[in-house]
Design an enzyme around this catalytic site. Structure first.
Site, PDB file in Angstrom:
ATOM      1  N   CYS A  25      40.468   6.444  31.929  1.00 49.08           N
ATOM      2  CA  CYS A  25      40.295   5.145  32.590  1.00 49.08           C
ATOM      3  C   CYS A  25      41.413   4.156  32.271  1.00 49.08           C
ATOM      4  CB  CYS A  25      38.927   4.581  32.260  1.00 49.08           C
ATOM      5  SG  CYS A  25      37.607   5.588  32.994  1.00 49.08           S
ATOM      6  N   ASP A  32      32.404   0.798  32.834  1.00 53.56           N
ATOM      7  CA  ASP A  32      32.007   2.008  33.544  1.00 53.56           C
ATOM      8  C   ASP A  32      30.515   1.910  33.852  1.00 53.56           C
ATOM      9  OD1 ASP A  32      33.092   4.383  34.587  1.00 53.56           O
ATOM     10  OD2 ASP A  32      32.234   5.586  32.957  1.00 53.56           O
ATOM     11  N   ASP A  57      36.549  -0.262  29.344  1.00 56.90           N
ATOM     12  CA  ASP A  57      35.432   0.631  28.989  1.00 56.90           C
ATOM     13  C   ASP A  57      35.084   0.694  27.501  1.00 56.90           C
ATOM     14  OD1 ASP A  57      35.684   1.104  31.673  1.00 56.90           O
ATOM     15  OD2 ASP A  57      35.745   3.281  31.528  1.00 56.90           O
ATOM     16  N   HIS A 116      26.447   9.240  31.413  1.00 58.51           N
ATOM     17  CA  HIS A 116      26.954   8.196  30.513  1.00 58.51           C
ATOM     18  C   HIS A 116      26.980   6.872  31.260  1.00 58.51           C
ATOM     19  CE1 HIS A 116      30.436   9.545  32.832  1.00 58.51           C
ATOM     20  NE2 HIS A 116      30.944   8.346  32.655  1.00 58.51           N
ATOM     21  N   LYS A 131      32.690  -0.648  37.301  1.00 60.92           N
ATOM     22  CA  LYS A 131      33.464   0.309  38.096  1.00 60.92           C
ATOM     23  C   LYS A 131      32.773   1.661  38.076  1.00 60.92           C
ATOM     24  CE  LYS A 131      36.687   1.946  34.516  1.00 60.92           C
ATOM     25  NZ  LYS A 131      35.997   3.227  34.347  1.00 60.92           N
ATOM     26  N   HIS A 154      27.298   3.687  36.026  1.00 62.08           N
ATOM     27  CA  HIS A 154      26.773   4.793  36.839  1.00 62.08           C
ATOM     28  C   HIS A 154      25.276   4.626  37.067  1.00 62.08           C
ATOM     29  CE1 HIS A 154      30.609   6.780  36.631  1.00 62.08           C
ATOM     30  NE2 HIS A 154      30.607   6.744  35.320  1.00 62.08           N
TER      31      HIS A 154
HETATM   32 ZN    ZN Z   1      32.145   7.310  34.019  1.00 59.33          ZN
END
Ligand code: ZN
Length: 207
Positions: free
Chosen positions: A151, A78, A35, A93, A118, A80
């Site tokens: 993470c 990461d 990340d 984020h 992820k 989203h």
């Molecule tokens: Zn996240």
């Protein structure tokens, strides 16, 4: 200790068993960079870990060493989407396609590297990381990045549960607090029987 055991504001950090030197065979080892994305690292990011930027030159050096010996490199990213359930826990984020979602340019992945988008803290959950680690036949994972206690720790834990030998250098991970940094190193070295070092300089890759 009171019962029920509720921690006081000040607690002692238990002994952390730092290794002074770790030597790893390059062909059996992968570097996993967790990340290191603009939202977590760079000024203007939506969830900045203030010390993450300080790890950049350290991780550049580690990445350079890994590339020199031809080691496998995997990144978690990461990722989203709009109305992601994680936005109930954290500010929005790492929305796919945004600047904040991109991996920092200092650690830009090479064409042959593995990128694992992820959706949660664990780099194994719902990703192709485990598949590729098996194909590569690696046994050791050097895990670095941010956020140490979130993470990085969940990914290191998940790796430990799968019996990978996990190595985490303290100066290669960044947390929101000193407590969180200590917690990460303690859990990795104690609960998940991994190895922790004070510095990436204590880790050597051999061909
Ligand atoms: Zn996240």
């Amino acid at each position: 200790m009171a019962v029920p055991f509720i921690p006081a504001q000040q607690v002692d950090v238990p002994e952390i068993n730092f290794q002074s030197a770790v030597t790893l065979p390059a062909a059996k080892t992968a570097l996993v960079i967790v990340d290191m994305q603009n939202d977590f690292v760079k000024e203007g990011g939506s969830l900045v870990v203030p010390t993450a930027v300080e790890t950049l030159p350290i991780l550049q050096s580690l990445l350079g060493s890994a590339r020199t010996v031809g080691m496998r490199v995997a990144y978690t990213q990461d990722t989203h989407f709009a109305d992601d359930p994680e936005y109930k826990i954290w500010p929005p984020h790492c929305k796919q396609g945004t600047w904040g979602w991109e991996i920092v340019e200092e650690l830009a992945p090479a064409a042959e590297d593995l990128i694992c988008p992820k959706s949660r803290y664990d780099g194994f959950y719902g990703t192709w990381l485990e598949h590729h680690l098996k194909v590569w036949q690696v046994e050791n994972l050097v895990i670095v990045g941010t956020v140490a206690s979130i993470c990085v720790l969940h990914t290191a834990a998940s790796a430990g549960l799968r019996w990978y030998n996990v190595v985490v250098p303290a100066d290669g991970v960044s947390a929101l607090t000193e407590f969180d940094q200590a917690l990460t190193l303690r859990q990795v070295s104690w609960l998940y029987t991994g190895m922790v070092t004070r510095s990436v300089a204590d880790i050597e890759f051999v061909s």
